[in-house]
Write an enzyme that holds these catalytic residues in place. Structure first.
Site, PDB file in Angstrom:
ATOM      1  N   ASP A   7      -2.206  40.594  -9.938  1.00 15.73           N
ATOM      2  CA  ASP A   7      -1.898  41.957 -10.387  1.00 15.73           C
ATOM      3  C   ASP A   7      -0.977  41.862 -11.595  1.00 15.73           C
ATOM      4  O   ASP A   7      -0.363  40.826 -11.859  1.00 15.73           O
ATOM      5  CB  ASP A   7      -1.211  42.759  -9.269  1.00 15.73           C
ATOM      6  CG  ASP A   7      -0.928  44.200  -9.702  1.00 15.73           C
ATOM      7  OD1 ASP A   7      -1.816  44.819 -10.322  1.00 15.73           O
ATOM      8  OD2 ASP A   7       0.182  44.709  -9.441  1.00 15.73           O
ATOM      9  N   TYR A  39       0.180  47.326 -17.251  1.00 12.18           N
ATOM     10  CA  TYR A  39      -1.075  47.221 -17.994  1.00 12.18           C
ATOM     11  C   TYR A  39      -1.649  48.610 -18.294  1.00 12.18           C
ATOM     12  O   TYR A  39      -2.420  48.770 -19.238  1.00 12.18           O
ATOM     13  CB  TYR A  39      -2.128  46.477 -17.158  1.00 12.18           C
ATOM     14  CG  TYR A  39      -2.033  44.961 -17.154  1.00 12.18           C
ATOM     15  CD1 TYR A  39      -0.904  44.289 -17.605  1.00 12.18           C
ATOM     16  CD2 TYR A  39      -3.102  44.205 -16.681  1.00 12.18           C
ATOM     17  CE1 TYR A  39      -0.843  42.897 -17.577  1.00 12.18           C
ATOM     18  CE2 TYR A  39      -3.052  42.826 -16.656  1.00 12.18           C
ATOM     19  CZ  TYR A  39      -1.917  42.176 -17.100  1.00 12.18           C
ATOM     20  OH  TYR A  39      -1.868  40.800 -17.073  1.00 12.18           O
ATOM     21  N   GLY A  40      -1.306  49.570 -17.442  1.00  5.99           N
ATOM     22  CA  GLY A  40      -1.984  50.872 -17.463  1.00  5.99           C
ATOM     23  C   GLY A  40      -1.810  51.680 -18.729  1.00  5.99           C
ATOM     24  O   GLY A  40      -2.522  52.656 -18.944  1.00  5.99           O
ATOM     25  N   CYS A  70      -5.870  44.662  -8.993  1.00  5.53           N
ATOM     26  CA  CYS A  70      -5.363  45.567 -10.010  1.00  5.53           C
ATOM     27  C   CYS A  70      -6.551  46.374 -10.526  1.00  5.53           C
ATOM     28  O   CYS A  70      -7.509  45.802 -11.057  1.00  5.53           O
ATOM     29  CB  CYS A  70      -4.740  44.746 -11.140  1.00  5.53           C
ATOM     30  SG  CYS A  70      -4.194  45.732 -12.548  1.00  5.53           S
ATOM     31  N   ASN A  71      -6.518  47.685 -10.332  1.00  7.10           N
ATOM     32  CA  ASN A  71      -7.633  48.533 -10.767  1.00  7.10           C
ATOM     33  C   ASN A  71      -7.759  48.543 -12.280  1.00  7.10           C
ATOM     34  O   ASN A  71      -8.857  48.601 -12.823  1.00  7.10           O
ATOM     35  CB  ASN A  71      -7.432  49.966 -10.286  1.00  7.10           C
ATOM     36  CG  ASN A  71      -7.557  50.061  -8.789  1.00  7.10           C
ATOM     37  OD1 ASN A  71      -8.635  50.290  -8.271  1.00  7.10           O
ATOM     38  ND2 ASN A  71      -6.457  49.838  -8.076  1.00  7.10           N
ATOM     39  N   THR A  72      -6.607  48.518 -12.968  1.00  8.50           N
ATOM     40  CA  THR A  72      -6.615  48.588 -14.422  1.00  8.50           C
ATOM     41  C   THR A  72      -7.337  47.365 -14.980  1.00  8.50           C
ATOM     42  O   THR A  72      -8.190  47.475 -15.868  1.00  8.50           O
ATOM     43  CB  THR A  72      -5.169  48.660 -14.949  1.00  8.50           C
ATOM     44  OG1 THR A  72      -4.488  49.706 -14.246  1.00  8.50           O
ATOM     45  CG2 THR A  72      -5.133  48.929 -16.428  1.00  8.50           C
ATOM     46  N   GLU A 162       7.989  49.714 -10.248  1.00 10.91           N
ATOM     47  CA  GLU A 162       8.442  48.366 -10.644  1.00 10.91           C
ATOM     48  C   GLU A 162       9.965  48.318 -10.781  1.00 10.91           C
ATOM     49  O   GLU A 162      10.595  47.322 -10.480  1.00 10.91           O
ATOM     50  CB  GLU A 162       7.793  47.936 -11.972  1.00 10.91           C
ATOM     51  CG  GLU A 162       6.310  47.618 -11.887  1.00 10.91           C
ATOM     52  CD  GLU A 162       6.012  46.176 -11.456  1.00 10.91           C
ATOM     53  OE1 GLU A 162       6.775  45.267 -11.792  1.00 10.91           O
ATOM     54  OE2 GLU A 162       4.994  45.989 -10.759  1.00 10.91           O
ATOM     55  N   CYS A 194      -4.771  52.695  -7.794  1.00 13.28           N
ATOM     56  CA  CYS A 194      -3.854  51.730  -8.402  1.00 13.28           C
ATOM     57  C   CYS A 194      -3.153  51.059  -7.243  1.00 13.28           C
ATOM     58  O   CYS A 194      -2.689  51.742  -6.316  1.00 13.28           O
ATOM     59  CB  CYS A 194      -2.843  52.440  -9.306  1.00 13.28           C
ATOM     60  SG  CYS A 194      -1.473  51.381  -9.840  1.00 13.28           S
ATOM     61  N   THR A 195      -3.070  49.723  -7.282  1.00 19.84           N
ATOM     62  CA  THR A 195      -2.528  49.018  -6.111  1.00 19.84           C
ATOM     63  C   THR A 195      -1.017  49.213  -5.939  1.00 19.84           C
ATOM     64  O   THR A 195      -0.467  48.819  -4.914  1.00 19.84           O
ATOM     65  CB  THR A 195      -2.877  47.517  -6.181  1.00 19.84           C
ATOM     66  OG1 THR A 195      -2.456  47.007  -7.466  1.00 19.84           O
ATOM     67  CG2 THR A 195      -4.365  47.299  -6.007  1.00 19.84           C
TER      68      THR A 195
END
Ligand code: DGL
Length: 270
Positions: A7, A39-40, A70-72, A162, A194-195
């Site tokens: 991720d 990343y998003g 990670c979906n992104t 985060e 999103c994780t």
């Protein structure tokens, strides 16, 4: 060797927890690219380059199979990496597939034409990059018809998680759910795409209301991985030890991860 879990930062730990619980005998190597998170808010090329480098790092660490938790990254990089061709014996699995399987109540290998499904109004909460990619809607359209998806880009939420700023994260969840409800007043289901977001699942559920079914990925991915390893036992590798790697400062990331997951996690430098 072990199974890799990747991720951009801490969010993939929600997936790691679930897969480690479901498959207690499998060693996992987790890699969080915290130096480059989030990343998003990056463009697709940037996400692709960073994701490719991280997945290669996990392959170098001996993981033949990498879960892109990670979906992104899955939205911006998975298809492109697969189209470019993966090295012999290496595999990458994304996190969209199990979610869409659950939502549409069918198996990924089911290639029959798209059909009507029970859920008609779906709210998708994801990062700006995942929303912009429309990858979720595209994959869903292959399998289901008549489903209205309203996407809400949850700007700022990954940073707040985060940073461990729970008050800000809660406020952002409420305001993103309100914004979604202005566009779709009565969603039947909500996807936490999103994780990082499962860490705020109870706040999403509270803001959405108890009658909205909230789908999150961790358990779905764990089941899907267990099924995959049953069919491909050689992809598990022979490693015996789990490991947490970060591109960020290991001490800082270990503290945050321990705070977020409420158990001690020690990261080493990637
Ligand atoms: N956890 C990642 C996801 O599932 C993204 C977080 C980020 O923006 O870096 O999309």
């Amino acid at each position: 060797m072990a199974v890799g879990v990747f991720d951009s930062g801490l969010g993939g730990l929600t997936v790691l927890d679930a897969v480690a619980k479901r498959l207690p005998d499998v060693p996992f190597v987790y890699l969080g690219d915290s130096a480059n998170a989030p990343y998003g808010v990056r463009d697709a090329d940037d996400v692709f380059k960073l994701t490719k480098a991280s997945v290669e790092r996990l392959w170098d660490a001996g993981c033949d199979l990498v879960i892109m938790a990670c979906n992104t990254a899955s939205a911006a990089a998975l298809r492109r990496m697969q189209e470019q061709g993966l090295p012999e014996g290496k595999r990458v699995l994304g996190v969209f597939v199990p979610l869409i399987e659950a939502l549409t109540e069918r198996n990924w290998g089911d290639n029959s034409p798209p059909r009507e499904v029970a859920v008609k109004n779906v709210a998708l909460f994801a990062t700006p990059a995942t929303v912009a990619s429309r990858a979720f809607q595209r994959e869903l359209a292959f399998r289901a018809i008549g489903v209205d998806v309203e996407a809400q880009a949850c700007g700022g939420l990954v940073d707040a998680i985060e940073e461990g700023d729970e008050i800000l994260a809660q406020a952002l969840v409420r305001s993103h759910v309100e914004a979604l409800k202005r566009k779709m007043p009565n969603p039947q289901a909500a996807i936490l795409g999103c994780t990082h977001y499962p860490l705020m699942q109870e706040h999403f559920q509270a803001a959405l209301g108890e009658d909205v079914k909230v789908f999150s990925q961790a358990d779905l991915v764990a089941e899907s991985l267990a099924y995959y390893l049953e069919r491909h036992p050689n992809m598990q590798g022979k490693g015996e030890h789990s490991l947490f790697l970060t591109t960020g400062d290991p001490a800082v990331v270990s503290d945050k991860a321990t705070q977020v997951l409420r158990r001690e996690i020690i990261f080493a430098a990637a």
